[in-house]
Design an enzyme around this catalytic site. Structure first.
Site, PDB file in Angstrom:
ATOM      1  N   SER A   1       0.803  -1.227   0.000  1.00  0.00           N
ATOM      2  CA  SER A   1       0.000   0.000   0.000  1.00  0.00           C
ATOM      3  C   SER A   1       0.834   1.275   0.000  1.00  0.00           C
ATOM      4  O   SER A   1       0.304   2.338  -0.276  1.00  0.00           O
ATOM      5  CB  SER A   1      -0.939  -0.001   1.206  1.00  0.00           C
ATOM      6  OG  SER A   1      -0.204   0.015   2.414  1.00  0.00           O
ATOM      7  N   HIS A   2       2.128   1.203   0.357  1.00  0.00           N
ATOM      8  CA  HIS A   2       2.878   2.457   0.473  1.00  0.00           C
ATOM      9  C   HIS A   2       4.074   2.545  -0.478  1.00  0.00           C
ATOM     10  O   HIS A   2       5.058   3.236  -0.211  1.00  0.00           O
ATOM     11  CB  HIS A   2       3.236   2.736   1.937  1.00  0.00           C
ATOM     12  CG  HIS A   2       2.016   3.213   2.684  1.00  0.00           C
ATOM     13  ND1 HIS A   2       0.998   2.350   3.037  1.00  0.00           N
ATOM     14  CD2 HIS A   2       1.604   4.444   3.052  1.00  0.00           C
ATOM     15  CE1 HIS A   2       0.027   3.026   3.616  1.00  0.00           C
ATOM     16  NE2 HIS A   2       0.366   4.303   3.636  1.00  0.00           N
TER      17      HIS A   2
ATOM     18  N   ASP B   1       6.892   0.463  12.282  1.00  0.00           N
ATOM     19  CA  ASP B   1       6.051   1.540  11.742  1.00  0.00           C
ATOM     20  C   ASP B   1       4.704   0.940  11.389  1.00  0.00           C
ATOM     21  O   ASP B   1       4.618   0.124  10.476  1.00  0.00           O
ATOM     22  CB  ASP B   1       6.721   2.095  10.476  1.00  0.00           C
ATOM     23  CG  ASP B   1       5.802   3.009   9.676  1.00  0.00           C
ATOM     24  OD1 ASP B   1       4.875   3.589  10.273  1.00  0.00           O
ATOM     25  OD2 ASP B   1       6.035   3.141   8.457  1.00  0.00           O
TER      26      ASP B   1
ATOM     27  N   ARG C   1      -5.317   2.243   5.881  1.00  0.00           N
ATOM     28  CA  ARG C   1      -6.385   2.419   4.896  1.00  0.00           C
ATOM     29  C   ARG C   1      -5.962   1.857   3.535  1.00  0.00           C
ATOM     30  O   ARG C   1      -6.745   1.267   2.805  1.00  0.00           O
ATOM     31  CB  ARG C   1      -6.689   3.926   4.758  1.00  0.00           C
ATOM     32  CG  ARG C   1      -7.799   4.280   3.787  1.00  0.00           C
ATOM     33  CD  ARG C   1      -9.132   3.927   4.360  1.00  0.00           C
ATOM     34  NE  ARG C   1     -10.257   4.555   3.694  1.00  0.00           N
ATOM     35  CZ  ARG C   1     -11.502   4.507   4.167  1.00  0.00           C
ATOM     36  NH1 ARG C   1     -11.756   3.887   5.310  1.00  0.00           N
ATOM     37  NH2 ARG C   1     -12.489   5.070   3.521  1.00  0.00           N
TER      38      ARG C   1
ATOM     39  N   GLU D   1      -4.178  -0.643   2.879  1.00  0.00           N
ATOM     40  CA  GLU D   1      -4.329  -2.107   2.799  1.00  0.00           C
ATOM     41  C   GLU D   1      -5.789  -2.459   2.485  1.00  0.00           C
ATOM     42  O   GLU D   1      -6.058  -3.391   1.727  1.00  0.00           O
ATOM     43  CB  GLU D   1      -3.900  -2.767   4.121  1.00  0.00           C
ATOM     44  CG  GLU D   1      -2.431  -2.560   4.470  1.00  0.00           C
ATOM     45  CD  GLU D   1      -1.474  -3.197   3.451  1.00  0.00           C
ATOM     46  OE1 GLU D   1      -1.791  -4.269   2.932  1.00  0.00           O
ATOM     47  OE2 GLU D   1      -0.433  -2.576   3.167  1.00  0.00           O
TER      48      GLU D   1
ATOM     49  N   HIS E   1      -9.151  -0.935  23.028  1.00  0.00           N
ATOM     50  CA  HIS E   1      -8.983   0.375  23.680  1.00  0.00           C
ATOM     51  C   HIS E   1      -7.531   0.850  23.651  1.00  0.00           C
ATOM     52  O   HIS E   1      -7.276   2.057  23.736  1.00  0.00           O
ATOM     53  CB  HIS E   1      -9.497   0.317  25.125  1.00  0.00           C
ATOM     54  CG  HIS E   1      -8.749  -0.645  26.001  1.00  0.00           C
ATOM     55  ND1 HIS E   1      -8.928  -2.003  25.961  1.00  0.00           N
ATOM     56  CD2 HIS E   1      -7.781  -0.425  26.931  1.00  0.00           C
ATOM     57  CE1 HIS E   1      -8.133  -2.589  26.831  1.00  0.00           C
ATOM     58  NE2 HIS E   1      -7.423  -1.654  27.427  1.00  0.00           N
ATOM     59  N   LYS E   2      -6.579  -0.087  23.509  1.00  0.00           N
ATOM     60  CA  LYS E   2      -5.166   0.325  23.551  1.00  0.00           C
ATOM     61  C   LYS E   2      -4.764   1.053  22.262  1.00  0.00           C
ATOM     62  O   LYS E   2      -4.171   2.130  22.291  1.00  0.00           O
ATOM     63  CB  LYS E   2      -4.270  -0.905  23.788  1.00  0.00           C
ATOM     64  CG  LYS E   2      -4.597  -1.602  25.102  1.00  0.00           C
ATOM     65  CD  LYS E   2      -3.743  -2.824  25.345  1.00  0.00           C
ATOM     66  CE  LYS E   2      -4.229  -3.534  26.613  1.00  0.00           C
ATOM     67  NZ  LYS E   2      -3.447  -4.734  26.919  1.00  0.00           N
TER      68      LYS E   2
ATOM     69  N   ARG F   1       9.725 -12.894  15.075  1.00  0.00           N
ATOM     70  CA  ARG F   1      10.146 -11.985  14.009  1.00  0.00           C
ATOM     71  C   ARG F   1      10.474 -10.618  14.593  1.00  0.00           C
ATOM     72  O   ARG F   1       9.643 -10.022  15.282  1.00  0.00           O
ATOM     73  CB  ARG F   1       9.005 -11.870  12.995  1.00  0.00           C
ATOM     74  CG  ARG F   1       9.296 -10.927  11.861  1.00  0.00           C
ATOM     75  CD  ARG F   1       8.217 -11.028  10.801  1.00  0.00           C
ATOM     76  NE  ARG F   1       8.046  -9.756  10.134  1.00  0.00           N
ATOM     77  CZ  ARG F   1       7.054  -9.474   9.325  1.00  0.00           C
ATOM     78  NH1 ARG F   1       6.119 -10.375   9.083  1.00  0.00           N
ATOM     79  NH2 ARG F   1       6.980  -8.293   8.752  1.00  0.00           N
TER      80      ARG F   1
ATOM     81  N   PRO G   1      10.693  -6.886  14.034  1.00  0.00           N
ATOM     82  CA  PRO G   1      10.289  -5.914  13.019  1.00  0.00           C
ATOM     83  C   PRO G   1      11.524  -5.305  12.369  1.00  0.00           C
ATOM     84  O   PRO G   1      12.519  -5.047  13.046  1.00  0.00           O
ATOM     85  CB  PRO G   1       9.529  -4.851  13.822  1.00  0.00           C
ATOM     86  CG  PRO G   1       9.050  -5.563  15.037  1.00  0.00           C
ATOM     87  CD  PRO G   1      10.088  -6.610  15.345  1.00  0.00           C
TER      88      PRO G   1
ATOM     89  N   ARG H   1      12.385  -8.233   7.995  1.00  0.00           N
ATOM     90  CA  ARG H   1      11.711  -8.543   6.717  1.00  0.00           C
ATOM     91  C   ARG H   1      11.962  -7.404   5.718  1.00  0.00           C
ATOM     92  O   ARG H   1      12.257  -7.623   4.549  1.00  0.00           O
ATOM     93  CB  ARG H   1      10.191  -8.712   6.943  1.00  0.00           C
ATOM     94  CG  ARG H   1       9.431  -8.973   5.644  1.00  0.00           C
ATOM     95  CD  ARG H   1       8.041  -8.374   5.647  1.00  0.00           C
ATOM     96  NE  ARG H   1       8.020  -6.942   5.849  1.00  0.00           N
ATOM     97  CZ  ARG H   1       8.225  -6.041   4.894  1.00  0.00           C
ATOM     98  NH1 ARG H   1       8.457  -6.415   3.670  1.00  0.00           N
ATOM     99  NH2 ARG H   1       8.195  -4.742   5.177  1.00  0.00           N
ATOM    100  N   ARG H   2      11.874  -6.189   6.238  1.00  0.00           N
ATOM    101  CA  ARG H   2      12.050  -5.016   5.372  1.00  0.00           C
ATOM    102  C   ARG H   2      13.447  -4.994   4.745  1.00  0.00           C
ATOM    103  O   ARG H   2      13.612  -4.765   3.556  1.00  0.00           O
ATOM    104  CB  ARG H   2      11.831  -3.759   6.223  1.00  0.00           C
ATOM    105  CG  ARG H   2      11.919  -2.452   5.490  1.00  0.00           C
ATOM    106  CD  ARG H   2      11.818  -1.269   6.449  1.00  0.00           C
ATOM    107  NE  ARG H   2      10.640  -1.274   7.296  1.00  0.00           N
ATOM    108  CZ  ARG H   2       9.404  -1.098   6.880  1.00  0.00           C
ATOM    109  NH1 ARG H   2       9.167  -0.905   5.613  1.00  0.00           N
ATOM    110  NH2 ARG H   2       8.393  -1.106   7.733  1.00  0.00           N
TER     111      ARG H   2
END
Ligand code: NDP
Ligand code: PYC
Length: 337
Positions: free
Chosen positions: A47-48, A178, A186, A188, A229-230, A304, A306, A309-310
């Site tokens: 998406s980005h 991130d 949105r 996605e 709520h978090k 994993r 974060p 993967r990137r």
């Protein structure tokens, strides 16, 4: 038949820049915007990546973005810099402000940068990664459009409001995460709507407030925060610290400004930078090494971390290029006509 086409990262960047310039964006802005799209494509697409061009073009066509405003960098206080983007897209404003933010963080130990009057269409990870590559701990926040219901509600109020974090790793790529404070960005959900595929459960409700996995129904109803709520509270925090605190729009105000154009959110962004060397002095390397032990403990149990993967996607893309959906490329190339 594979319905994707292989492009190099440079080809992605060049294509996006040519489209933006063709539609009147000043070259410096076009280059900065195309660069973040190419970075998004390089690090995993979706998406980005160059898909963001559709949102940017909506902004341009509707006259919702300044095409050639020069960012104005203002030294507000020892630990504060403000960059007024003048209604233009955010990437150039970030580029202009980053060296000042980094200098101030080194001088004062901590510094904040408020980017205001900008149209933010991009992922935040390139920004916190750039801060972390300066040896600083970075945070970034920006509101978006009011698409997300608060936990317990069913009407859109909050933005998808991403939170991003970057941590410098001695001798290695920074640790970065991130993500949107909604169950998914949105973008996605838009991809699911374009492909006609259901979303995973829990992403949103329809206009009657009933849970649904129909992407179009969610877009007409409301998205949901991640983690109940978090996520909702984190999203509210982003509304406050990157909205009123920097003197800029909330997600409700941004959507009203957009007036149906489907363009990029308009408003502000807050970035923070902390210098471990300033905070810890000579002890900084030892404490950064302790952080490495935490990362190792994540990976060693098969979880994993974060950003790994990137970086793997990045290395692959640098070798082999990226595969971009042909349908999207057709739409983008048609913008050059
Ligand atoms: P994801 O839900 O895919 O989450 C992405 C983050 O979570 C990445 O840091 C990713 O690491 C990490 N991650 C994902 N899966 C796992 C896992 N199984 N284990 C550990 N870590 C994991 O992204 P979103 O859909 O929430 O957001 C996508 C993008 O949308 C973001 O870049 C965000 O900045 C952007 N966005 C921008 C907005 C704007 O207004 N400008 C608004 C909302 C979103 P890794 O990178 O290694 O995969
Ligand atoms: O995917 O939510 C999103 C988004 C908003 C602005 C840029 N991306």
């Amino acid at each position: 038949m594979d319905d994707r086409e292989r492009l190099t990262i440079d080809e992605v960047r060049d294509l996006a820049a040519r489209v933006l310039v063709r539609h009147g964006l000043a070259p410096a802005h076009a280059e900065a915007c195309a660069d973040v799209m190419a970075i998004g494509e390089r690090d995993g697409g979706g998406s980005h990546g160059i898909f963001r061009l559709l949102m940017c073009m909506n902004s341009i066509r509707a006259g919702k973005v300044a095409l050639d405003a020069e960012p104005v960098v203002e030294d507000v206080a020892p630990g504060l810099v403000r960059v007024d983007a003048g209604g233009a897209f955010a990437p150039l404003a970030f580029r202009r402000g980053l060296p000042v933010l980094a200098r101030k963080a080194r001088e004062a130990g901590v510094a904040a940068m408020a980017v205001t009057n900008c149209c933010h269409f991009a992922a935040l990870f390139p920004e916190v990664e750039a801060i972390a590559r300066e040896g600083l701990v970075g945070f970034a926040f920006t509101p978006s459009h009011a698409w997300v219901a608060p936990a317990g509600g069913s009407r859109p109020l909050l933005g998808t409001n991403p939170v991003a974090f970057g941590w410098p790793r001695p001798g290695g790529d920074p640790f970065v995460f991130d993500f949107a404070t909604s169950a998914a960005a949105r973008g996605e959900i838009e991809l699911h709507r374009r492909e006609g595929t259901p979303t995973p459960p829990g992403w949103g409700v329809d206009a009657a407030g009933s849970p649904t996995t129909d992407a179009a129904a969610i877009m007409a109803g409301a998205m949901l925060p991640f983690g109940g709520h978090k996520g909702s509270a984190l999203s509210l925090m982003v509304e406050l610290i990157a909205g009123p605190l920097v003197g800029d729009m909330t997600s409700v105000e941004s959507l009203a400004f957009d007036a149906g154009a489907k363009g990029a959110p308009r408003g502000g962004e807050l970035l923070l930078a902390i210098d471990p060397a300033r905070l810890l002095g000579d002890a900084a390397p030892a404490h950064l090494a302790r952080a490495e032990a935490v990362f190792d403990a994540v990976v060693s149990q098969g979880a994993r971390l974060p950003s790994l993967r990137r970086y793997a996607a990045r290395r692959r893309a640098e070798r082999e290029g990226v595969l971009v959906p042909r349908k999207l490329l057709d739409e983008v190339r048609a913008m050059l006509d």
